[in-house]
Design an enzyme around this catalytic site. Structure first.
Site, PDB file in Angstrom:
ATOM      1  CG  HIS A 256      -1.625   1.292   1.454  1.00  0.00           C
ATOM      2  ND1 HIS A 256      -2.396   1.887   0.470  1.00  0.00           N
ATOM      3  CD2 HIS A 256      -1.706   2.114   2.534  1.00  0.00           C
ATOM      4  CE1 HIS A 256      -2.920   3.000   0.941  1.00  0.00           C
ATOM      5  NE2 HIS A 256      -2.519   3.168   2.186  1.00  0.00           N
TER       6      HIS A 256
ATOM      7  CG  HIS B  86      -6.862   5.029   1.677  1.00  0.00           C
ATOM      8  ND1 HIS B  86      -7.213   4.011   2.534  1.00  0.00           N
ATOM      9  CD2 HIS B  86      -5.588   5.355   1.999  1.00  0.00           C
ATOM     10  CE1 HIS B  86      -6.200   3.750   3.342  1.00  0.00           C
ATOM     11  NE2 HIS B  86      -5.204   4.550   3.021  1.00  0.00           N
TER      12      HIS B  86
ATOM     13  CE1 TYR C 185       9.741  -8.391 -22.735  1.00  0.00           C
ATOM     14  CE2 TYR C 185      10.219  -9.286 -20.569  1.00  0.00           C
ATOM     15  CZ  TYR C 185      10.386  -8.300 -21.508  1.00  0.00           C
ATOM     16  OH  TYR C 185      11.189  -7.227 -21.241  1.00  0.00           O
TER      17      TYR C 185
ATOM     18  CG  ASP D 158       4.109  -4.823 -21.574  1.00  0.00           C
ATOM     19  OD1 ASP D 158       3.560  -5.592 -22.382  1.00  0.00           O
ATOM     20  OD2 ASP D 158       5.080  -4.099 -21.863  1.00  0.00           O
TER      21      ASP D 158
ATOM     22  CG  HIS E 276      -0.951   7.404   1.000  1.00  0.00           C
ATOM     23  ND1 HIS E 276      -1.684   8.243   1.814  1.00  0.00           N
ATOM     24  CD2 HIS E 276      -1.239   6.159   1.433  1.00  0.00           C
ATOM     25  CE1 HIS E 276      -2.371   7.529   2.705  1.00  0.00           C
ATOM     26  NE2 HIS E 276      -2.110   6.259   2.485  1.00  0.00           N
TER      27      HIS E 276
END
Length: 233
Positions: free
Chosen positions: A95, A169, A227, A120, A97
């Site tokens: 997580h 958020h 790839y 991608d 910001h």
């Protein structure tokens, strides 16, 4: 995986977000899971990145019971645990910001797939959750955040769109490992930045065609990926 190795991988993922400029101060956290042991390691709450070591990572069980550590786990722990319980194929959650992804989250606007850089790594737009209800915020804010993420992912494979923007958020991102989650967080921010500027040039810009999106995503992901190099035997 030994617990010490898991904690080192989680520390590395946390530090990678700082080096990449995705996290300032203590606005972010990374975790990883040992599925066999049923143990999650996560960043401690409010501890400065510059002083953290692998031994500072807090280990907890999937029900949230702390296994060992002198620190309290990240305040976002319950969101991570909800994601690990719902998405069995993931091994790391991050997580942040980060600026541009958070701009889209605050505007409650999904990040469209405008180009092959996005395709991608994300098989379609990066979705945004609904706002939580007052009851959810008051009674079970952190767990409800995870449930809103699971809700918006729905029936999609979470490893095909390994990120969601939480309304008002910021982004939560995941991957097969903590290292993969850190890379996905970096790519998400770059895609959000490019999408933002693309929309300044052309506000009515449509997403790329589905065939082009699938062509780029599937060359890197899934059983038929082409790839990179095959493992030597």
């Amino acid at each position: 995986m030994q617990l010490s190795a898991l904690k080192q991988a989680v520390l590395d993922a946390n530090l990678a977000t700082v080096r990449s400029g995705l996290v300032m101060a203590t606005f972010g956290n990374a975790s990883g899971i040992d599925r066999k042991a049923g143990v999650v390691a996560i960043k401690p709450s409010g501890v400065p990145y510059e002083t953290m070591s692998a031994g500072d990572m807090v280990s907890v069980r999937l029900d949230g019971t702390v296994v060992d550590n002198r620190w309290r786990p990240s305040s976002d722990l319950d969101t991570h645990l909800v994601l690990y319980r719902a998405f069995e194929g993931i091994g790391g959650v991050i997580h942040t910001h980060s600026t541009y992804a958070t701009i889209f989250a605050q505007a409650m606007t999904p990040i469209p797939c405008f180009g092959t850089t996005h395709a991608d790594y994300f098989r379609g737009e990066v979705p945004v959750t609904r706002h939580l209800t007052e009851t959810e915020i008051a009674e079970r804010y952190v767990a409800a955040t995870g449930e809103a993420i699971v809700e918006i992912v729905g029936e999609r494979d979470p490893l095909e769109v390994p990120a969601v923007l939480v309304a008002g958020h910021g982004p939560f991102v995941w991957g097969a490992t903590p290292k993969d989650a850190a890379l996905n967080a970096l790519i998400l921010e770059e895609c959000a930045r490019m999408a933002w500027y693309s929309l300044q040039l052309r506000p009515d810009l449509p997403p790329i065609p589905q065939a082009l999106l699938d062509r780029h995503f599937l060359r890197k992901h899934g059983k038929d990926a082409t790839y990179g190099q095959a493992e030597l035997t």
